[in-house]
Each structure stands twice: as C-alpha cells, then as structure tokens.
Write a protein that holds these residues in place. Structure first.
Motif, PDB file in Angstrom:
ATOM      1  N   UNK A   1       0.825  -1.204   0.000  1.00  0.00           N
ATOM      2  CA  UNK A   1       0.000   0.000   0.000  1.00  0.00           C
ATOM      3  C   UNK A   1       0.854   1.245   0.000  1.00  0.00           C
ATOM      4  N   UNK A   2       0.199   2.391   0.120  1.00  0.00           N
ATOM      5  CA  UNK A   2       0.947   3.651   0.179  1.00  0.00           C
ATOM      6  C   UNK A   2       0.240   4.623   1.104  1.00  0.00           C
ATOM      7  N   UNK A   3       1.018   5.594   1.582  1.00  0.00           N
ATOM      8  CA  UNK A   3       0.502   6.670   2.420  1.00  0.00           C
ATOM      9  C   UNK A   3       0.999   7.969   1.817  1.00  0.00           C
ATOM     10  N   UNK A   4       0.078   8.876   1.535  1.00  0.00           N
ATOM     11  CA  UNK A   4       0.468  10.176   0.966  1.00  0.00           C
ATOM     12  C   UNK A   4       0.213  11.257   1.996  1.00  0.00           C
ATOM     13  N   UNK A   5       1.285  11.946   2.390  1.00  0.00           N
ATOM     14  CA  UNK A   5       1.147  13.101   3.264  1.00  0.00           C
ATOM     15  C   UNK A   5       1.421  14.352   2.442  1.00  0.00           C
ATOM     16  N   UNK A   6       1.563  15.496   3.087  1.00  0.00           N
ATOM     17  CA  UNK A   6       1.615  16.776   2.375  1.00  0.00           C
ATOM     18  C   UNK A   6       2.606  16.793   1.224  1.00  0.00           C
ATOM     19  N   UNK A   7       3.880  16.524   1.502  1.00  0.00           N
ATOM     20  CA  UNK A   7       4.884  16.522   0.438  1.00  0.00           C
ATOM     21  C   UNK A   7       5.742  15.267   0.510  1.00  0.00           C
ATOM     22  N   UNK A   8       5.167  14.193   1.038  1.00  0.00           N
ATOM     23  CA  UNK A   8       5.885  12.936   1.141  1.00  0.00           C
ATOM     24  C   UNK A   8       4.978  11.801   0.701  1.00  0.00           C
ATOM     25  N   UNK A   9       5.585  10.817   0.064  1.00  0.00           N
ATOM     26  CA  UNK A   9       4.876   9.620  -0.352  1.00  0.00           C
ATOM     27  C   UNK A   9       5.583   8.432   0.267  1.00  0.00           C
ATOM     28  N   UNK A  10       4.859   7.601   1.005  1.00  0.00           N
ATOM     29  CA  UNK A  10       5.405   6.422   1.664  1.00  0.00           C
ATOM     30  C   UNK A  10       4.854   5.182   0.965  1.00  0.00           C
ATOM     31  N   UNK A  11       5.732   4.411   0.325  1.00  0.00           N
ATOM     32  CA  UNK A  11       5.319   3.187  -0.347  1.00  0.00           C
ATOM     33  C   UNK A  11       5.705   2.003   0.537  1.00  0.00           C
ATOM     34  N   UNK A  12       4.724   1.185   0.918  1.00  0.00           N
ATOM     35  CA  UNK A  12       4.930   0.065   1.811  1.00  0.00           C
ATOM     36  C   UNK A  12       5.176  -1.198   0.993  1.00  0.00           C
ATOM     37  N   UNK A  13       6.324  -1.845   1.221  1.00  0.00           N
ATOM     38  CA  UNK A  13       6.722  -3.033   0.474  1.00  0.00           C
ATOM     39  C   UNK A  13       7.119  -4.140   1.447  1.00  0.00           C
ATOM     40  N   UNK A  14       7.173  -5.355   0.916  1.00  0.00           N
ATOM     41  CA  UNK A  14       7.645  -6.469   1.734  1.00  0.00           C
ATOM     42  C   UNK A  14       9.109  -6.253   2.095  1.00  0.00           C
ATOM     43  N   UNK A  15       9.474  -6.601   3.329  1.00  0.00           N
ATOM     44  CA  UNK A  15      10.850  -6.414   3.792  1.00  0.00           C
ATOM     45  C   UNK A  15      11.688  -7.624   3.403  1.00  0.00           C
ATOM     46  N   UNK A  16      12.786  -7.372   2.705  1.00  0.00           N
ATOM     47  CA  UNK A  16      13.707  -8.436   2.284  1.00  0.00           C
ATOM     48  C   UNK A  16      14.920  -8.394   3.215  1.00  0.00           C
ATOM     49  N   UNK A  17      14.950  -9.322   4.155  1.00  0.00           N
ATOM     50  CA  UNK A  17      15.907  -9.244   5.262  1.00  0.00           C
ATOM     51  C   UNK A  17      17.354  -9.458   4.848  1.00  0.00           C
ATOM     52  N   UNK A  18      17.603 -10.142   3.696  1.00  0.00           N
ATOM     53  CA  UNK A  18      18.973 -10.426   3.294  1.00  0.00           C
ATOM     54  C   UNK A  18      19.607  -9.311   2.456  1.00  0.00           C
TER      55      UNK A  18
END
Length: 890
Positions: A100-117
């Motif tokens: 998913x994603x989160x859009x704030x005033x001047x920032x965009x946060x894209x949520x992705x699966x975490x690849x630990x290696x």
C-alpha cells in the motif's frame, strides 16, 4: 539510530493532507483502534528517487520496507504514482510484494515487503560469488522478468542493487521507479549507464529485451564485483557500450561467457528473450564433479585466442607490482598511479590516511583519480572515511590548487566544509559551483538578513551567480531570487546589463528567475506604488495620471522620466520576451508584473509599451482565456496587474491599438470586481477618440466609433450593466462612471439608467450601504444630479431642444414610451427620498451627512429639476474638461 514514527488513519476527510491506500492484509493487520503506526528503524537503501527504511508495525510487530519519496509539485507525485500503479498489479514470487501507500503533504510512503537479506549488491560486497550460486539468482531473476514482460512491463533498471533477497534467499525484483508499460518502445532515457542497453543509450527507445542486456551486465557484476566498463568514465563507458564488444573474463566458464554474449547481442531483434534464456545451457546445467571443471575449457573455444585479449583500463598501466607497492608509490607522489590495484588489495584506512597526508602536503596529482575510482567502484566509501579522519582540513591547507577537487567531489558536504573554516577563503574562490553551494549552505544556518549582508560583501558573488545562471545551475537561480529582496544587495546597471545578456530566449526557467528577481528588486526600491495589491481596490492609480484627460495640454503635468538605473534599451529588451497567454503561468505573471513595475507612472516607458503592442495583445488573450476563472488567486493576481497597466497605457493610446483597448475594457466590464478598471480604460478610449476627432454616433443598441476604415461598437447594455452590477468598490467606480456619462458620446446613457426598473431600488440601497461614508454619498449625489439633468433634457416631452439629435429622441421614446407625469413621478420619487433620507426622524445607525452643506446643496439642485425646465443648454467645464449641462431657472 533514532526511531521515527509514522502515524496515519485509514479514513480521512477530503480536507486533510494524508491519503492512505493499503492492501486488505495490511488493513486487517492493524484494524484495532482504526490507526496504523509504523516506526522507521534504519536506512536500508538510498536511490535517486528516495530513501528506503526498515520499518515495524508497532501493533503487529511485523516488518516492512517503506520507501520515502519527497515531492514538491503535483506532476512529480503523478510520476511516482506510476510506480504504485505498476506494483499493485504485479503478483509473482520474484517481484517484491506491494502493501500500500501513504500520501502526506509533500511525502509519499510506499509500503513493500521487507527483504531481510538485502540486495545482491550487498552480497557481492562481502566476497566473491561462485557461478553456481550466481546461476540460482539469475534464474529467479529471469522468472521475474518473464512475468513482467508477459504483463507488458519493462523494468529498465535491472542491476544487483535492485535484486533483493528475502529470508529464504528468494530473489525479488524491486525499484520500479523508472519502469514503464510497453508501447512499441519506451522512448524515455532511464536506467543506470553501465547496465544500459546500447539502443537506450542512443535514444532509440527501450523494449523488453533491453532488460536482457541489463541482466547480462548484472551477471558480470555478480561474478566480478563490477559491471562492464566500470573502469571507464561515464562518457567513455557510454561510447564503449555502443561501439565496443565486451570480452568476459577468462576465468568464467565457457557456457557462462556464451550466456553473457547472448545477453550482449547489439541487434535487438536477435537478442534472446527471458523465456529463451531460461533454457540456456548455462542456466540449465547442473553441478559438475570437481575434475570435470578442468575439461570444460577444452570443450569450448580455441584456447589460443585467450592470449589475444587485452584490458584497456585507463587506470591499469603496468600491473606487475602489488597493490601495496602501488600505495607506496602513491604516498611518494610517483607519476604512476594504479587505483584499481590499490583499492583491490589495500585496506581502506591506509588508503584514506595516505590521501590525507598527500593533501596536507599539497601533493594533489593523483587525488582526483583516486576519488574518481572510489566513486565508481566503491560507492564513495573511501571519501567518507577521508572526511572522518580530517581530509577536508587537509584540503583547505592548499585551497587554491584543491579548489577544483573540492568542487568536483565535496559539494554535497558543504556543512563539513563550513565547519572546517572554508568561509574565510570565499573571496578568493573562482569556481562558481563551489562558491554558490557554500553560500546556500551557510544560508541554512544563518539568519536571512545576516546571510544577505555576508553575501553582499563577497566581491565575486555577482560573477558566480551570473556564471551559474548561464550554466542553468539550480542553486544560482535560488540565490539570485533570495538576494534580490535584500536591502544590502544592490542590483545596479552593470548587473542588469549582464542579466540581459544571458541566453533567456532558450531557457524559460532562466527568464522566470530574471523577471522575478527584478520584480522583487523594483518593489523593494518602492518604484511601484507602495499600496499596490493584487486585488482591484487595493491597487490605485496615481491622481496625476488617472484623472488627466488626454485632450488637455500636458505643460502642467509632471513628466516621469525613464528609470536612471535601467541601462539603455531595457524596455525594448523586455518586450522581445513577450510571452503567449498559454505559456508557463508563473513566467507570464512575472512578465506582466515586470512591465507594470517598469512602466508605472513613466510616460516614456508607457509610450514604448503601447507602440510595441505586445502587452495589449497579451492582456486581451489573458482576459479571453482566464475570464471565466477570475476568482482563483492566480487569475485575480495576473488580471489585476494587467488591468492596472492597461489603465495607464490607455492614456497613451495610438490609433492602431484603439480597437484592442476597447475590447479589453468591455471584457473587464463583464467581471464585477474589475468594473472600475474597465470603466476607466473605456473612458480613456472615448477621450482619445474625441481628441482625434473621430466620428461618434449612436443607435438603439450601441455607441459607434468610426476609426479610420473600421467601426468599433460599444454596446449600451454593457455600460448599463456596470451600474447595476454588484460592484464591490463603488466609491472608486462611481467617479469614473460619472465622467463617462458626462461625455457627449454617452449623452443618452442617462435615460437608460433612470428608465431602468431597478433605478429607485438601486439608489436607495446604495445610500443605505454607504450611509457611513460622506465622500461616497457626495460623489453619488453628483452622479444623480448629472444623469437626472440629462434625463430631463432627453425626455420625449422636450422636442423643441434642437441640440438633441433626432435619433437620440427616437431611441429615448422607444425605450421610454411614457407620458410626462410618469417622468415627473420618477423625479419626484428621487427628490422625496433624498429629502427624507437625512431628516432627523429617519436617520439610521452610523449615518453621516445630515449636517453637510454640500449634500444639502446637491439635494436642492436635484429638487429644482422638478420645478424648472431647461430654457437653453449652455456648456461649462467641471474642471477636468468634461462637458456637463447647466440648468437656468425660469
């Protein structure tokens, strides 16, 4: 590392700045409390488009990767949303999972699966990778690419850094920031140069097999530690990719070299696809017994050809010595420098400390080569250590010779440079990029006024800004705009002349910067009216010009000479850049504002602008294009400035631009907030026509101005509409409209106004609204006296008056087919209202004027209209050369 916390709510109203879009799994995982909390733990990656953090959902404890992207404008956001649109539709084992994603005033946060290696790039930094392990990763990458290409998507940036490994060592393709949908060929130049296919390098466009070329470069990167041609500078590497053939290292197996050559097929139509490469012998072969490895070369190519291959690295030279010996030679400032040997065999601290010692002694011969190799092959690792152990202070020991090195490799470390004391050398710095970067960096830690004072004392700052503007340096644009508003920074003739010589025609951004800076400077110098605002009513014309009719002598009128600090030819230069209304709105607005600031109250400049004609045509285009959207902040701003300058230009008219000026005035009359300015422009147009002795006639619908071979129509309804519109600045408007009604061309307009069914209601409401303003009440009474006097003169009951044209009488009769008692009733209704309006018994709260002698006299004059009749129509001037009728009592 400090933990950052990102909070957001899934349901937001439209007025809030946060926008949330999550997959159902993410919504379910954090449904409690209806609030999501993510703590940003540490940076796990950086790129051109943003920073990637490892983050944790504080409610579920699950880890995700969050890509944080900063954006300034809506267009940038739309570009980043393309990455999201691609990711949310891609579902494959070897594609990084999108949450998913989160859009704030001047920032965009894209949520992705975490690849630990981490990435494959991180893996190869730890040590060499065997072919069998490499094949495992490449096979998974091919599976992911096959899926992407089947979905019609080109990745366009395949490299080890973008191939991630999850906890089970499964490859995940990531970073779709420059990916695109297939549309024949994607023509955008995107990707990393050393991994880029030749057809993309030459601007021929990318296709799915362009990813195959990048895959081949990635194989080389995983097995050797670096991509092809890594030892060449950017331009040389690009040339080699397009024109040369890459020869894989001989320690690779023959099948591996064949795989690489298959990927590096320059003919895109002969290059293999991802599906075809999955069946390649190198990918499909299994692990061989150890002894079989020695037979592999015999089955491949003729071994004698191996002696013909040559590595042409510009850094290599004679490599018979070890890296430690090369480092010793470097420390002794030898003429020979082998960065690839030094970085390959020596520890980083020994290298960095050697460079610090060389800089401290001014031995800079090979420092640039060492930093260049470090940037290309070691991601700047040596430079970071060099800074930590005092390298910048060592460079500053010899600021002159080291200036170019600092500019080339340390511009992103201005804070470290400032801490080490470089500011004391700013007066002697000749590199404009370095000086501007230092100044901007210093401005971030200093009060703006003090910073401007400091900049103004630098003798080389103007030259640096001009050179930066010529090179389209972003910081130079920012600096000129910032300094132009400072009292300590003077923009004199020489600097203006230098700005005029810049290549503005080919660079709209540069035009904007120069125009905006000059506007800020001119407003600071108070050349423009100090009360200037961007809404009409706050923006007043100066009485000397606004009240001067064009028909009188100019001997007693002040002449405003051209600004002494403008170089000769400035106005001609400015008008050459007259934009179209469809150009960049910011550029158009600053051009219009600059024309006003330069021409305001300067008759010489106003005359030049009129003769050029470009500004009048631009104003006509703007009101045509923006008239419907006039309530927006930008539109009100630009139309207000344009109208105020058009008002002054209309006093310096020439015959060829009279039709455009009248058209501009009529279009502004349709907008209630601009009625005053439109009326004043039309007033000046009529005065010009009268001064030039143009024939002016009337019919039942329009006032006709016969200008040379054309006839300009001024609709009577448009003039009538101005009085009955919702004019918010009535005090300014009524004086302009009264002068317009007093002109001979508008002689029957009074009948139209008084005959209107809303006349009495409008009169009463205006006196009620402005009961607290003595000046506006007096001006409105003067206006009533004027139009009622003309109304009496032009009623059908006065046919003996020979001064009234027959056509006007007919028009009046058509519009007002009434008997004299009805006309008397109109006048009597007005008189009765005026007599009662200021009586002690009818006074309303805050009402003024009951004791005004002038108000009583004006009311008495209007009352006489009922009991007297015009015996002869004499003419007198009201002091402003406006002819008004005079009544003589019987």
């Amino acid at each position: 590392m400090a933990t950052r916390c990102l909070q957001f709510k899934p349901k937001v109203t439209r007025s809030m700045a946060t926008r949330v879009n999550l997959t159902p799994a993410q919504k379910l995982a954090s449904s409690s409390g209806n609030t999501h909390h993510y703590a940003l733990k540490q940076v796990i990656g950086k790129g051109a488009y943003g920073i990637v953090y490892r983050a944790m959902n504080r409610q579920t404890g699950k880890q995700v990767a969050i890509k944080v992207i900063e954006y300034e404008e809506e267009e940038e956001l739309n570009e980043h949303m393309l990455e999201i649109d691609l990711l949310k539709n891609l579902k494959h084992e070897n594609i990084v999972k999108y949450h998913g994603f989160i859009q704030k005033s001047h920032q965009l946060f894209i949520l992705l699966a975490y690849c630990s290696q981490g990435s494959l790039r991180d893996l190869i930094k730890r040590g060499p990778v065997e072919e069998m392990e490499c094949k495992t990763y490449i096979k998974q990458t091919l599976c992911g690419l096959q899926y992407l290409h089947e979905q019609g998507v080109i990745h366009r940036d395949i490299k080890a850094a973008n191939l991630l490994l999850d906890g089970h060592n499964v490859v995940k393709l990531a970073d779709f920031g420059v990916s695109t949908r297939v549309n024949s060929m994607a023509m955008t130049y995107a990707g990393s140069p050393n991994w880029m296919a030749p057809e993309v390098m030459m601007g021929q466009g990318a296709s799915t097999v362009s990813d195959i070329w990048s895959l081949g470069a990635t194989v080389v990167e995983i097995l050797t530690g670096n991509p092809p041609f890594h030892n060449l500078l950017n331009e040389a590497a690009c040339y080699a990719i397009v024109h040369d053939e890459y020869l894989p290292p001989k320690y690779l197996s023959s099948r591996c070299r064949k795989f690489i050559r298959t990927c590096f097929q320059k003919n895109v139509f002969q290059r293999a696809t991802a599906q075809e490469l999955l069946t390649h012998e190198w990918i499909s072969e299994t692990q061989k017994p150890a002894l079989e490895k020695f037979k592999e070369e015999e089955e491949g190519e003729d071994w004698r050809h191996e002696f013909l291959e040559v590595d042409v690295s510009p850094f290599k030279g004679h490599d018979t010595k070890s890296g430690h010996h090369s480092l010793l030679q470097l420390r002794q400032n030898s003429e020979i420098c082998n960065p690839y040997l030094i970085y390959g065999e020596c520890d980083m601290y020994s290298i960095a400390s050697c460079l610090v010692d060389l800089c401290r002694h001014g031995q800079l011969q090979h420092i640039g080569d060492m930093f260049a190799y470090d940037a290309q092959s070691r991601a700047g690792e040596c430079k970071e250590l060099f800074i930590r152990i005092g390298g910048i202070s060592a460079l500053l020991c010899h600021i002159g010779p080291s200036e170019s090195l600092i500019s080339q490799y340390f511009l992103d470390h201005t804070s470290d440079l400032i801490k080490c004391g470089i500011l004391q050398y700013c007066d002697s710095i000749t590199d404009y990029k370095l000086l501007i970067s230092l100044a901007i960096g210093y401005g971030k830690i200093l009060d703006h006024k003090d910073w401007c004072n400091w900049c103004s004392k630098l003798v080389n700052i103007e030259d640096a800004i001009l050179r930066g503007l010529a090179a389209d340096n972003k910081l130079a644009h920012e600096m000129l705009i910032s300094l132009s508003g400072a009292d300590s920074f003077e923009i004199g003739k020489e600097l203006i002349r230098a700005l005029m010589s810049l290549p503005l025609r080919s660079n709209s951004r540069l035009r904007y910067t120069v125009f905006k800076s000059l506007n800020i400077f001119l407003e600071r110098k108070s050349i423009a009216n100090s009360d200037m605002g961007y809404a009409e009513g706050e923006f007043h014309s100066t009485p000397q010009l606004s009240s001067r009719p064009s028909s009188i002598q100019l001997a007693n009128v002040p002449v405003y000479v051209e600004r002494t600090f403008f170089p000769n030819g400035f106005v001609d230069w400015l008008l050459k850049f007259t934009p179209e209304s469809i150009d960049d709105p910011r550029l158009v607005k600053n051009f219009v504002e600059l024309c006003f600031n330069v021409g305001h109250l300067d008759r010489v400049v106003l005359g030049e602008i009129v003769e050029h004609g470009g500004f009048l045509r631009l104003s006509q285009q703007l009101i045509q294009q923006l008239g419907r959207d006039w309530r927006s902040k930008y539109t009100r701003s630009i139309l207000s400035i344009a109208l105020n300058l058009c008002t002054e230009l209309s006093q310096e008219l020439i015959a060829s631009y009279l039709p455009i000026a009248i058209d501009i005035s009529l279009r502004f009359l349709r907008i209630s907030d601009f009625v005053t300015g439109g009326t004043e422009v039309l007033l000046h147009c009529f005065l010009f026509a009268m001064r030039e002795n143009y024939n002016i006639t009337e019919n039942s619908e329009s006032i006709l101005i016969h200008c040379n071979t054309s006839v300009i129509q001024v609709p009577r309804a448009a003039l009538l509409h101005t009085f009955y519109s919702e004019e918010p600045k009535f005090g300014n408007y009524i004086t302009k409209f009264a002068k317009l009604c007093a002109l001979p061309p508008c002689k029957s307009l009074a009948c139209d106004i008084v005959s209107h069914p809303q006349f009495m209601k409008k009169t009463q409401s205006l006196f009620d609204v402005y009961r607290g303003s003595l000046i506006i009440q007096i001006d409105f009474l003067k206006f009533l006296k004027l139009i009622l006097t003309r109304y009496v003169e032009f009623t059908p009951l006065q046919p003996t008056n020979k001064n009234i044209p027959t056509e006007a009488l007919i028009t009046s009769a058509i519009k007002q087919p009434v008997t004299f008692p009805t006309g008397t009733e109109v006048l009597r209704a007005v008189v009765d209202f005026l007599l009662s309006n200021w009586s002690p018994n009818n006074l309303r709260p805050n009402q003024v004027g009951s004791d005004s002698v002038l108000i009583k006299q004006l009311c008495h004059d209007i009352e006489l209209l009922v009991t007297t009749k015009p015996r002869s129509l004499s003419k007198r001037s009201n002091g402003h050369s406006f002819v008004i009728p005079t009544l003589q009592s019987i």
